[in-house]
Motif scaffolding. Structure first.
Motif, short mmCIF file in Angstrom:
data_model
loop_
_atom_site.label_atom_id
_atom_site.label_comp_id
_atom_site.label_asym_id
_atom_site.label_seq_id
_atom_site.Cartn_x
_atom_site.Cartn_y
_atom_site.Cartn_z
N UNK A 281 14.14 45.78 89.53
CA UNK A 281 13.53 46.41 90.70
C UNK A 281 14.28 46.00 91.95
N UNK A 282 14.78 46.99 92.67
CA UNK A 282 15.49 46.69 93.91
C UNK A 282 14.49 46.33 95.01
N UNK A 283 14.94 45.52 95.95
CA UNK A 283 14.13 45.24 97.13
C UNK A 283 14.67 46.04 98.29
N UNK A 284 13.79 46.49 99.15
CA UNK A 284 14.21 47.27 100.31
C UNK A 284 13.98 46.49 101.59
N UNK A 285 14.92 46.58 102.51
CA UNK A 285 14.77 45.95 103.81
C UNK A 285 14.41 46.97 104.89
N UNK A 286 14.58 48.24 104.58
CA UNK A 286 14.29 49.27 105.56
C UNK A 286 12.78 49.51 105.66
N UNK A 287 12.30 49.75 106.88
CA UNK A 287 10.89 50.06 107.07
C UNK A 287 10.74 51.57 107.20
N UNK A 288 10.38 52.22 106.11
CA UNK A 288 10.23 53.66 106.10
C UNK A 288 8.96 54.07 106.86
N UNK A 289 9.11 55.08 107.71
CA UNK A 289 7.95 55.62 108.41
C UNK A 289 7.37 54.74 109.49
N UNK A 290 8.16 53.77 109.97
CA UNK A 290 7.65 52.84 110.98
C UNK A 290 8.44 52.91 112.28
N UNK A 291 9.06 54.07 112.57
CA UNK A 291 9.87 54.18 113.79
C UNK A 291 9.04 53.93 115.05
N UNK A 292 7.84 54.52 115.10
CA UNK A 292 7.00 54.37 116.30
C UNK A 292 6.55 52.91 116.46
N UNK A 293 6.15 52.29 115.35
CA UNK A 293 5.71 50.89 115.43
C UNK A 293 6.86 49.98 115.84
N UNK A 294 8.04 50.22 115.27
CA UNK A 294 9.19 49.39 115.61
C UNK A 294 9.57 49.57 117.09
N UNK A 295 9.46 50.79 117.59
CA UNK A 295 9.76 51.03 119.01
C UNK A 295 8.78 50.27 119.90
N UNK A 296 7.50 50.25 119.50
CA UNK A 296 6.50 49.52 120.29
C UNK A 296 6.79 48.02 120.27
N UNK A 297 7.23 47.51 119.12
CA UNK A 297 7.57 46.08 119.04
C UNK A 297 8.84 45.77 119.82
N UNK A 298 9.79 46.69 119.81
CA UNK A 298 11.01 46.49 120.62
C UNK A 298 10.66 46.42 122.11
N UNK A 299 9.75 47.29 122.54
CA UNK A 299 9.32 47.27 123.94
C UNK A 299 8.59 45.96 124.25
N UNK A 300 7.78 45.51 123.31
CA UNK A 300 7.08 44.23 123.45
C UNK A 300 8.09 43.11 123.66
N UNK A 301 9.12 43.07 122.83
CA UNK A 301 10.13 42.03 122.92
C UNK A 301 10.91 42.13 124.23
N UNK A 302 11.19 43.35 124.67
CA UNK A 302 11.91 43.53 125.93
C UNK A 302 11.11 43.01 127.11
N UNK A 303 9.79 43.22 127.08
CA UNK A 303 8.93 42.72 128.16
C UNK A 303 8.97 41.20 128.21
N UNK A 304 8.96 40.56 127.06
CA UNK A 304 9.01 39.10 127.03
C UNK A 304 10.33 38.61 127.62
#
Length: 921
Positions: free
Chosen positions: A1-24
């Protein structure tokens, strides 16, 4: 069984977290709660953020279900890398956090000092590098840690610190996380779920099988991965598996159990040992392995299968792995492992955990272990861990042989559960206690506790009051101070029910309570005096009770300043009893002193059950002093604490503040909503307060017919401490709308309320009301008397109101110049404090008196916020930034940030200039 590092379907959530990190990174403090059910991918999102941190320091902690009862366990794990900086904290903060973390011995730490110490610690670290705190499985973080972390999170403003909580959609500590910004994490859509499955299945994946897996797992990423893992290649290729084999379990945890069951026996036993010890101490696990005769490398198969790993501590790759490892073992296996862990746990270093393991290793009652648990409960209480103490006592109850001891421990556990806001468990334990042979004293205390549990569920009607009275009678001659406190609880419960309570309940309660006070006891315990005074005020026709209330207030004043440690108040009795007594006496000086000292005492002792009420009590004094900004700040703080601790939000003083501010579009819906809540809960006193607030609001607006209707409603029931205020509104509104007989009746009642007091507040209020009904010859004399008397008090709102009424009368007498003097003073005072409706009423009168004026407008960008105003006031009083931060439970950096904004808004450049600036708008 392969492991995946990509977060499928989480573009909006990742963008929100990126903005969170930028604010910090830009220096802005942020907090966020990731909400979603188990397996939805919250941990994966935290890992995504963790991996994008080249210039940000990361602290991370994961909650463990079996560790929830140990106070500050989660906080200690999070802050462990920062303990070398403890010497940077002030002595009180350092001592508090050292005791909380078990680094030093001492009394129970102040919860707010612990929170402030963590805030200071994080702010210190963030001074050199932005800081990110990740709290996974927050629903399993112990309550003390979670309250401290949310305390910090709610105060992040100017620090480059971010805190993210990942919690299940039905988190156990929802009250602590309430009000924080939320990012909802849901299951993946069909397209993205299919892409995730495609990425991990090495061979052919039949579309129908894929659709079935997506449907059964509802797009939960962990469920998708585990379902694929537990199917053979034949099943994935087209559903060609063995028909006798059960399908994939709906509960993800069962898939972990299957993988664990496939491990060798020694591996399973070590996994069970690791699961039973949530601390993750590898040395402890190795000692347990040695005691079990299992080689250390027995965990290698579990590591290869991705169930567990070692990274400085023993880590399960998902909390469900831990629970699966524990629950798939039978009871005998669990007991054996707990026995081993108890043996290898050093009793000198961690006696509480050793006692806990011993408790779960027993096969029946064990008085020795029960005694150890009782001792652990005492230590937990000293460290501020009420929930831990309750858990220890609950387990001790189950292990106690002697029925008498078992009943006493069950009662103690029930009281602790009640204090820990776990009423359902408290009721279960109380039931156990009541089945045993309790002493007469414990039987009475059990009755009292049952009544308090009824009240905690909002049952303000007869049963709770009757049970409190029954308990009070039982406590007489066994615990006389306890009896007095219980009578006081019964009185205040009946007062709170007020007009919505059972007919005659309040007077019957007062009649029963009057018999408890004894002259000797009255001199040493304020509860006796309050019971005596309140019961006489509401239980007789002669209007007596002032002497006792005056003595109670004096004794409270003395004790709060000289011996506060001996003041142990019944939780619900404190606010209504003390505040009502002060209001009945019309004693503004006592109100100021008691409210100020009560807040300080509640802060010093970290009395979370009392602090919001004390803050509301002090906010009320600020309102009467015309200090609306300061009052709003305290009410906001009280609501924040209530949200964090799960206590009901304070509404009483919010209603009065809204009425005085006089914005009908804001106040009317707020008052109406409070009235609906009061009716649904049977809170008659609150319903009376909403009527008073409407009367005050409409008198300010000049809507006298509406004010008269509301005032009449408020005066239909004599709510102690509120009735006199409502009579004042009734006199004014009735005299203005052509109801002279009603005004005269209300004035006679107001005389009965104010004359026995004799204070300037009382007599000034009476003179101002008499002037409204007096003839022209006497009216001016009464207006002057009212102004002179009220000017000697702290009741600034009525100082301004007396001037307004005098000015209105002078204008009607065609003494326009004199009228402009009084009306101008009133307009300035109302405008400065922010009483919009009364200020506009004064402005209209000024125009009618011949003075050109306009409504004062303050640009929103130039007005100080409530917190800025409070910080400005403290700075003007000479407090340092560190002292301001300690008092308001914010960091020094945040104080500096707010002061910079204050200087810009007030166009000043130094703290010294604050002393000559009117900043409290």
């Amino acid at each position: 069984m392969r492991r995946t590092r990509r977060l499928y379907g989480r573009d909006a959530e990742c963008a929100a977290l990126d903005e969170f990190l930028a604010d910090i990174r830009s220096g802005r403090g942020r907090v966020l709660v990731l909400r979603g059910e188990a397996g939805v991918g919250k941990t994966a999102l935290l890992t995504y953020l963790h991996n994008r941190k080249p210039d940000v320091r990361v602290l991370r902690v994961t909650g463990v279900e079996s560790d929830m009862e140990l106070p500050y366990a989660g906080l200690q794990q999070l802050c462990a890398p920062l303990l070398d900086r403890l010497d940077r904290l002030t002595r009180p903060q350092r001592d508090a956090v050292s005791v909380a973390f078990g680094l030093a011995a001492g009394p129970a730490p102040d919860a707010f000092l612990v929170g402030l110490a963590v805030l200071s610690l994080l702010s210190e670290v963030a001074g050199t590098q932005p800081l990110l705190c990740l709290v996974d499985d927050a629903q399993w973080i112990d309550r003390a840690s979670l309250q401290a972390l949310t305390f910090v999170a709610r105060r992040l403003t100017a620090e480059p610190v971010g805190v993210i909580f990942a919690a299940r959609a039905t988190a156990g500590h929802d009250t602590a996380l309430a009000g924080l910004p939320v990012l909802a994490i849901t299951g993946l859509c069909t397209e993205h779920a299919g892409q995730l499955l495609d990425s991990v299945v090495p061979g052919r994946l039949d579309r129908r099988v894929r659709d079935q897996i997506v449907a059964e797992t509802r797009g939960l990423p962990l469920g998708l991965l585990e379902s694929a893992r537990n199917r053979t290649a034949a099943e994935l290729a087209g559903g060609f598996g063995d028909p006798g084999r059960p399908g994939p379990p709906l509960q993800i945890e069962l898939t972990y159990a299957q993988r664990i069951a496939a491990m060798p026996g020694p591996t399973r036993r070590l996994l069970l040992a690791a699961a039973a010890d949530p601390v993750g101490d590898p040395l402890l696990l190795m000692r347990a392995a040695q005691r079990l005769g299992i080689p250390a490398d027995a965990l290698a198969p579990a590591e290869r299968d991705g169930l567990i790993e070692f990274a400085g501590r023993v880590l399960f790759n998902h909390p469900l792995v831990r629970s699966a490892a524990y629950r798939c073992a039978d009871l005998a296996e669990r007991r054996a492992i707990h026995a081993v862990l108890a043996e290898v746990t050093d009793p000198a270093v961690d006696p509480d955990r050793r006692a806990w393991h011993s408790a779960y290793a027993t096969t029946g009652p064990d008085d020795t272990v029960a005694a150890d648990l009782e001792a652990a409960a005492e230590r937990a209480q000293q460290r501020g861990g009420v929930a831990a103490a309750a858990a220890f006592l609950q387990r001790a109850t189950a292990l106690t042989r002697d029925p008498v001891r078992r009943g006493a421990r069950a009662l103690a556990a029930a009281r602790a559960k009640c204090d820990a806001a776990a009423p359902a468990e408290a009721e279960d334990l109380l039931g156990i206690a009541e089945l045993g042979p309790l002493t007469d004293l414990d039987r009475a205390r059990a009755t009292r506790l049952r009544a308090r549990l009824l009240l905690s569920r909002g049952h303000l009607q007869g049963p709770a009051v009757h049970e409190l009275l029954d308990a009070a009678r039982q406590l007489e001659n066994l615990d006389d101070p306890g009896a007095a406190e219980t009578y006081l609880e019964a009185l205040t419960a009946a007062m709170h029910a007020g007009r919505l309570g059972e007919a005659g309940t309040l007077h019957d309660t007062a009649r029963s309570a009057r018999a408890v006070a004894t002259p000797a006891a009255e001199l040493t315990h304020p509860a006796y005096l309050l019971v005596s005074g309140i019961s006489r005020r509401i239980g007789t026709d002669s209007g007596t009770g002032h002497t006792e209330l005056r003595a109670a207030v004096a004794l409270l004043d003395t004790m709060l300043h000289t011996d506060p440690c001996h003041l142990q108040w019944p939780g619900g009795a404190f606010p209504i009893a003390q505040e009502s007594a002060v209001h009945e006496l019309w004693d503004d000086e006592a109100w100021h002193r008691l409210a100020t000292r009560s807040v300080q005492l509640a802060r010093d002792t970290a009395a979370l059950a009392i602090l919001p009420r004390a803050l509301g009590y002090r906010a009320g004094a600020h309102i009467q002093a015309g200090e609306f900004a300061a009052a709003a700040m305290l009410i906001e703080e009280a609501d924040s604490i209530s949200a964090a601790t799960g206590y009901p939000s304070m509404t009483d003083h919010s209603l009065i503040l809204a009425a005085w501010r006089g914005h009908p579009t804001e106040a009317n819906p707020f008052i109406q909503a409070a009235a609906e809540r009061a009716t649904s809960r049977g809170a008659g006193r609150l319903l009376g307060l909403t009527a008073y607030a409407r009367a005050l609001l409409h008198n300010g607006l000049g809507n006298y017919d509406q004010a008269y209707a509301a005032a009449r409603e408020a005066c239909e029931y004599q709510d102690l401490g509120l009735f006199g205020w409502s009579l004042g509104e009734l006199v004014e509104s009735a005299s203005r709308c052509g109801e002279p007989d009603a005004a005269k009746r209300a004035l006679r009642q107001l005389e009965e309320s104010t004359l026995p007091s004799g204070t300037d507040w009382a007599l000034g209020t009476l003179a101002a009301s008499r002037a409204l009904l007096a003839d022209d010859q006497l009216a001016e004399e009464l207006y002057v008397e009212a102004i002179q008397r009220l000017d000697r008090t702290r009741i600034v709102v009525h100082q301004a109101r007396a001037r307004l009424r005098h000015g209105e009368w002078l204008r009607r007498m065609n003494r326009r110049a004199d009228a402009r003097t009084q009306l101008g003073a009133a307009h300035t005072m109302f405008t400065r404090m922010g009483a919009h409706a009364f200020a506009e009423r004064a402005r209209r009168e000024l125009v009618a008196a011949g003075q050109k004026t306009r409504s004062r407008s303050v640009a929103g960008g130039d007005r100080l916020t409530a917190q800025e105003a409070q910080i400005a006031g403290l700075a003007a009083a000479g407090l340092t930034n560190q002292e301001i931060g300690a008092q308001l439970f914010i960091s020094t950096h945040t104080v500096e940030w707010h002061l910079r904004k204050v200087f810009v808004k007030l166009h000043i450049t130094s703290r010294r200039q604050l002393r000559g600036t009117s900043w409290a708008h």
